[in-house]
Design a protein around this motif. Structure first.
Motif, PDB file in Angstrom:
ATOM      1  N   ALA A  68       0.956  -1.081   0.036  1.00 50.07           N
ATOM      2  CA  ALA A  68      -0.055  -0.116  -0.031  1.00 50.07           C
ATOM      3  C   ALA A  68       0.856   1.203  -0.132  1.00 50.07           C
ATOM      4  O   ALA A  68       0.712   2.031  -0.642  1.00 50.07           O
ATOM      5  N   ARG A  69       1.929   1.181   1.126  1.00 56.78           N
ATOM      6  CA  ARG A  69       2.702   2.509   1.119  1.00 56.78           C
ATOM      7  C   ARG A  69       3.623   2.902  -0.380  1.00 56.78           C
ATOM      8  O   ARG A  69       3.735   3.840  -0.551  1.00 56.78           O
ATOM      9  N   THR A  70       4.019   1.804  -0.804  1.00 60.53           N
ATOM     10  CA  THR A  70       4.838   1.866  -2.047  1.00 60.53           C
ATOM     11  C   THR A  70       3.825   2.361  -3.104  1.00 60.53           C
ATOM     12  O   THR A  70       4.456   3.337  -4.019  1.00 60.53           O
ATOM     13  N   LEU A  71       2.764   1.948  -3.210  1.00 58.94           N
ATOM     14  CA  LEU A  71       1.808   2.395  -4.098  1.00 58.94           C
ATOM     15  C   LEU A  71       1.587   3.766  -4.215  1.00 58.94           C
ATOM     16  O   LEU A  71       1.563   4.450  -5.072  1.00 58.94           O
ATOM     17  N   ILE A  72       1.251   4.284  -2.914  1.00 55.34           N
ATOM     18  CA  ILE A  72       1.019   5.617  -2.750  1.00 55.34           C
ATOM     19  C   ILE A  72       2.375   6.401  -3.153  1.00 55.34           C
ATOM     20  O   ILE A  72       2.281   7.336  -3.905  1.00 55.34           O
ATOM     21  N   LYS A  73       3.581   6.105  -2.791  1.00 55.16           N
ATOM     22  CA  LYS A  73       4.740   6.585  -2.991  1.00 55.16           C
ATOM     23  C   LYS A  73       4.970   6.820  -4.520  1.00 55.16           C
ATOM     24  O   LYS A  73       5.116   7.899  -5.221  1.00 55.16           O
ATOM     25  N   LEU A  74       4.577   5.656  -5.192  1.00 52.84           N
ATOM     26  CA  LEU A  74       4.645   5.826  -6.812  1.00 52.84           C
ATOM     27  C   LEU A  74       3.805   6.404  -7.630  1.00 52.84           C
ATOM     28  O   LEU A  74       4.118   6.983  -8.601  1.00 52.84           O
ATOM     29  N   ALA A  75       2.504   6.474  -6.895  1.00 49.41           N
ATOM     30  CA  ALA A  75       1.553   7.201  -7.753  1.00 49.41           C
ATOM     31  C   ALA A  75       1.701   8.616  -7.381  1.00 49.41           C
ATOM     32  O   ALA A  75       1.187   9.568  -8.265  1.00 49.41           O
ATOM     33  N   GLY A  76       2.436   9.021  -6.504  1.00 45.90           N
ATOM     34  CA  GLY A  76       2.867  10.540  -6.297  1.00 45.90           C
ATOM     35  C   GLY A  76       1.492  11.530  -5.748  1.00 45.90           C
ATOM     36  O   GLY A  76       1.614  12.627  -5.766  1.00 45.90           O
ATOM     37  N   VAL A  77       0.347  10.675  -5.470  1.00 50.38           N
ATOM     38  CA  VAL A  77      -1.071  11.388  -5.041  1.00 50.38           C
ATOM     39  C   VAL A  77      -1.236  10.602  -3.964  1.00 50.38           C
ATOM     40  O   VAL A  77      -0.981   9.543  -3.708  1.00 50.38           O
ATOM     41  N   PRO A  78      -2.113  11.378  -2.917  1.00 52.10           N
ATOM     42  CA  PRO A  78      -2.873  10.443  -1.727  1.00 52.10           C
ATOM     43  C   PRO A  78      -3.684   9.680  -2.471  1.00 52.10           C
ATOM     44  O   PRO A  78      -4.345  10.037  -3.454  1.00 52.10           O
ATOM     45  N   ILE A  79      -3.885   8.471  -1.780  1.00 47.19           N
ATOM     46  CA  ILE A  79      -4.943   7.411  -2.532  1.00 47.19           C
ATOM     47  C   ILE A  79      -6.356   7.564  -1.770  1.00 47.19           C
ATOM     48  O   ILE A  79      -6.117   7.052  -0.379  1.00 47.19           O
ATOM     49  N   ALA A  80      -7.629   7.872  -2.148  1.00 46.55           N
ATOM     50  CA  ALA A  80      -8.684   7.755  -1.360  1.00 46.55           C
ATOM     51  C   ALA A  80      -8.942   6.299  -1.686  1.00 46.55           C
ATOM     52  O   ALA A  80      -9.154   5.860  -2.857  1.00 46.55           O
ATOM     53  N   ALA A  81      -9.285   5.543  -0.476  1.00 43.13           N
ATOM     54  CA  ALA A  81      -9.911   4.209  -0.482  1.00 43.13           C
ATOM     55  C   ALA A  81     -10.898   3.757   0.584  1.00 43.13           C
ATOM     56  O   ALA A  81     -10.324   3.764   1.788  1.00 43.13           O
ATOM     57  N   PRO A  82     -11.998   3.375   0.074  1.00 46.47           N
ATOM     58  CA  PRO A  82     -13.035   2.841   0.997  1.00 46.47           C
ATOM     59  C   PRO A  82     -12.689   1.281   1.162  1.00 46.47           C
ATOM     60  O   PRO A  82     -11.750   0.885   0.217  1.00 46.47           O
ATOM     61  N   SER A  83     -13.062   0.479   1.918  1.00 47.00           N
ATOM     62  CA  SER A  83     -13.048  -0.930   1.705  1.00 47.00           C
ATOM     63  C   SER A  83     -13.575  -1.391   0.338  1.00 47.00           C
ATOM     64  O   SER A  83     -14.305  -0.833   0.014  1.00 47.00           O
ATOM     65  N   ALA A  84     -12.707  -2.508  -0.194  1.00 46.22           N
ATOM     66  CA  ALA A  84     -13.094  -2.774  -1.458  1.00 46.22           C
ATOM     67  C   ALA A  84     -14.163  -3.751  -1.813  1.00 46.22           C
ATOM     68  O   ALA A  84     -14.170  -4.911  -2.388  1.00 46.22           O
TER      69      ALA A  84
END
Ligand code: TXA
Ligand code: MG
Length: 346
Positions: free
Chosen positions: A127-143
Motif C-alpha cells: 500500500a505504501r509503495t503504491l502511494i509513493k509511486l502514484a505521487g498522489v494521496p489515495i482515497a480508498a474505502p474498503s473494496a
C-alpha cells in the motif's frame, strides 16, 4: 470493464508501476492493506472519487479515507496539531485513521461534502509503495460492494470488484481483518473514537490521550440523530443470511439454536467447543471462529466467515455476543451491525 490482476514479484516497485500509473491517470486500483483491501483512486481528483462511489455502489455523502505514504504528508491536506504528531509517533504507519480539518487540496467529493478529512498512513508495504509511486494521496474505502462485509483476501475482492475497477493487486491475506480505528481530533485536543479497531481505547488512554467513545460505536442511532461518522448511519458488513447474536451460557445458546426453525442454520463456534457444538447441534453447519480467548483471531475471521456462510447457502447464522474489552470492542461493533443490532439475551 476488463480488470487486470496484478501479481507481485520480488521487485515490488516494478510490479507496482502499472497500478501507480492507473491511479495517476484517474483510474481505480484495489490494493491490500494490513486491515482490509482498499478500493483506491486519486484523492485529489473529484472524478476519481465519483468513480469510487459508483464502483462500490456507495452513497456519495459517505466520505472516503485518504491514504498517505508518510504521516508528515498530512500537512498538504489537513490542519495538523501536536496531538496529531503525537498520534503519528505512537501509531503510524498502522491501522489508525485520524479525522482533521481539511485543506482545499482534498476536494469535497472525496470528503463527502464535510469540512474534515480522514487520513491514514497504512503499514502494509504494498500500500505504501503504491502511494509513493502514484505521487498522489489515495482515497480508498474498503473494496467491498456497499453493504457487504469488507474483503480480507483476493477471492473476496474478485467476488465484489471484478469488472468494476481497472486493476486488482493480488496481495496476501489481510493481517488484521477489521478496518482501522477512526478517531476524530477535537479542537480542545481530545479524541472521539468513531470506529473501534485494532488500536484500542485502552491503548490510547494508557498513552495519555483524552479519549471518549462515541455512543454510535455500541448503540443504535436514535431516530433523527446525526452520526459523527456518516458511515455509521448505514447497515454494514451484513451478510445475506440473517445474523443473530446470542448472549447467555453455551447450553442456553445450543437450546435456542435447536429450537430455531430456519432451514439452513449455522453457528460460529469457538475452537475449543467445536466437537461439542457439532454433537449438540445436529443439522447445523459449524464454523470455527477461532480460540475463545483470542479476539484477534476472531476479528481476523469474522468477515471471511460471514462471506463463507452466504456462499454455503446458510439462511440464519448464530454467534455468541463478544465481550467489549480490547479489540473485542471492534468485534462487538462489527457484529452488532452485521446483525442490525439484533441481540437475543437468553
Ligand atoms: O482500514 C480501513 O480504514 C480501510 C482500509 C482500506 O484503509 N478503509 C475503510 O474505509 O474502512 P471505509 O470507507 O470503508 O470506511 C471509512 C469510514 C466510513 O464510515 C466514513 O463514514 C468514515 O470513515 N469517514 C471518512 N471520512 C470521515 C470524516 N471526515 N468524518 C467522519 N467520518 C469519516
Ligand atoms: Mg467499509
Amino acid at each position: 470493464m476488463e480488470t487486470k490482476i496484478v501479481t507481485l514479484d520480488t521487485e515490488l516497485e516494478k510490479s507496482l508501476l502499472l497500478p501507480a500509473k492507473i491511479i495517476k491517470e484517474g483510474g481505480l486500483v484495489v490494493f491490500p492493506t494490513e486491515t482490509v483491501y482498499g478500493l483506491g483512486g486519486d484523492a485529489t481528483s473529484p472524478s476519481a472519487a465519483e468513480k469510487i462511489y459508483r464502483a462500490k455502489g456507495r452513497p456519495s455523502d459517505n466520505p472516503l479515507i485518504v491514504h498517505i505514504a508518510h504521516p508528515c504528508d498530512a500537512e498538504n491536506f489537513a490542519f495538523t496539531s501536536d496531538v496529531y504528531y503525537s498520534l503519528a509517533k505512537d501509531f503510524m504507519p498502522g491501522p489508525l485513521t485520524v479525522i482533521l480539518k481539511a485543506k482545499p487540496s482534498i476536494p469535497k467529493e472525496t470528503r463527502g461534502g464535510l469540512d474534515t478529512v480522514a487520513l491514514r498512513c497504512p503499514e502494509n508495504i504494498v500500500a505504501r509503495t503504491l502511494i509513493k509511486l502514484a505521487g498522489v494521496p489515495i482515497a480508498a474505502p474498503s473494496a467491498n460492494l456497499s453493504g457487504s462485509p469488507s474483503p480480507t483476501n483476493l477471492r473476496h475482492v474478485l467476488a465484489d470488484m471484478n469488472g468494476r475497477v481497472d486493476a486488482i493487486i493480488d496481495g496476501s491475506e489481510s493481517e488484521i481483518g477489521l478496518e482501522s480505528t477512526i478517531v476524530k481530533l477535537n479542537d480542545d485536543g481530545s479524541l472521539t473514537l468513531l470506529r473501534p479497531g485494532k488500536i484500542t481505547p485502552e491503548e490510547l488512554f494508557a498513552r495519555g490521550y483524552d479519549i471518549r467513545i462515541s455512543d454510535a460505536v455500541t448503540d443504535e442511532l436514535k431516530d433523527g440523530e446525526v452520526a459523527l461518522s456518516p458511515g455509521l448511519r448505514y447497515k454494514h458488513y451484513a451478510p445475506k443470511a440473517n445474523f443473530v447474536l446470542l448472549e447467555g451460557t453455551i447450553s442456553k445458546i445450543y437450546g435456542y439454536i435447536n429450537n430455531d426453525i430456519s432451514e439452513h442454520r449455522a453457528f460460529f463456534s469457538y475452537e475449543e467447543d467445536l466437537e461439542e457444538s457439532k454433537s449438540k447441534l445436529s443439522g447445523v453447519r459449524i464454523y470455527n471462529f477461532g480460540k475463545k480467548d483470542s479476539k484477534e483471531e476472531q476479528a481476523h475471521r469474522l468477515f471471511s466467515l460471514l462471506r463463507d456462510a452466504d456462499e454455503d447457502g446458510c439462511d440464519t447464522v448464530f454467534a455468541a455476543l463478544p465481550e467489549k474489552d480490547g479489540i473485542g470492542l471492534a468485534l462487538y461493533n462489527r457484529m452488532i451491525r452485521a446483525a442490525a443490532h439484533k441481540i437475543i439475551r437468553l
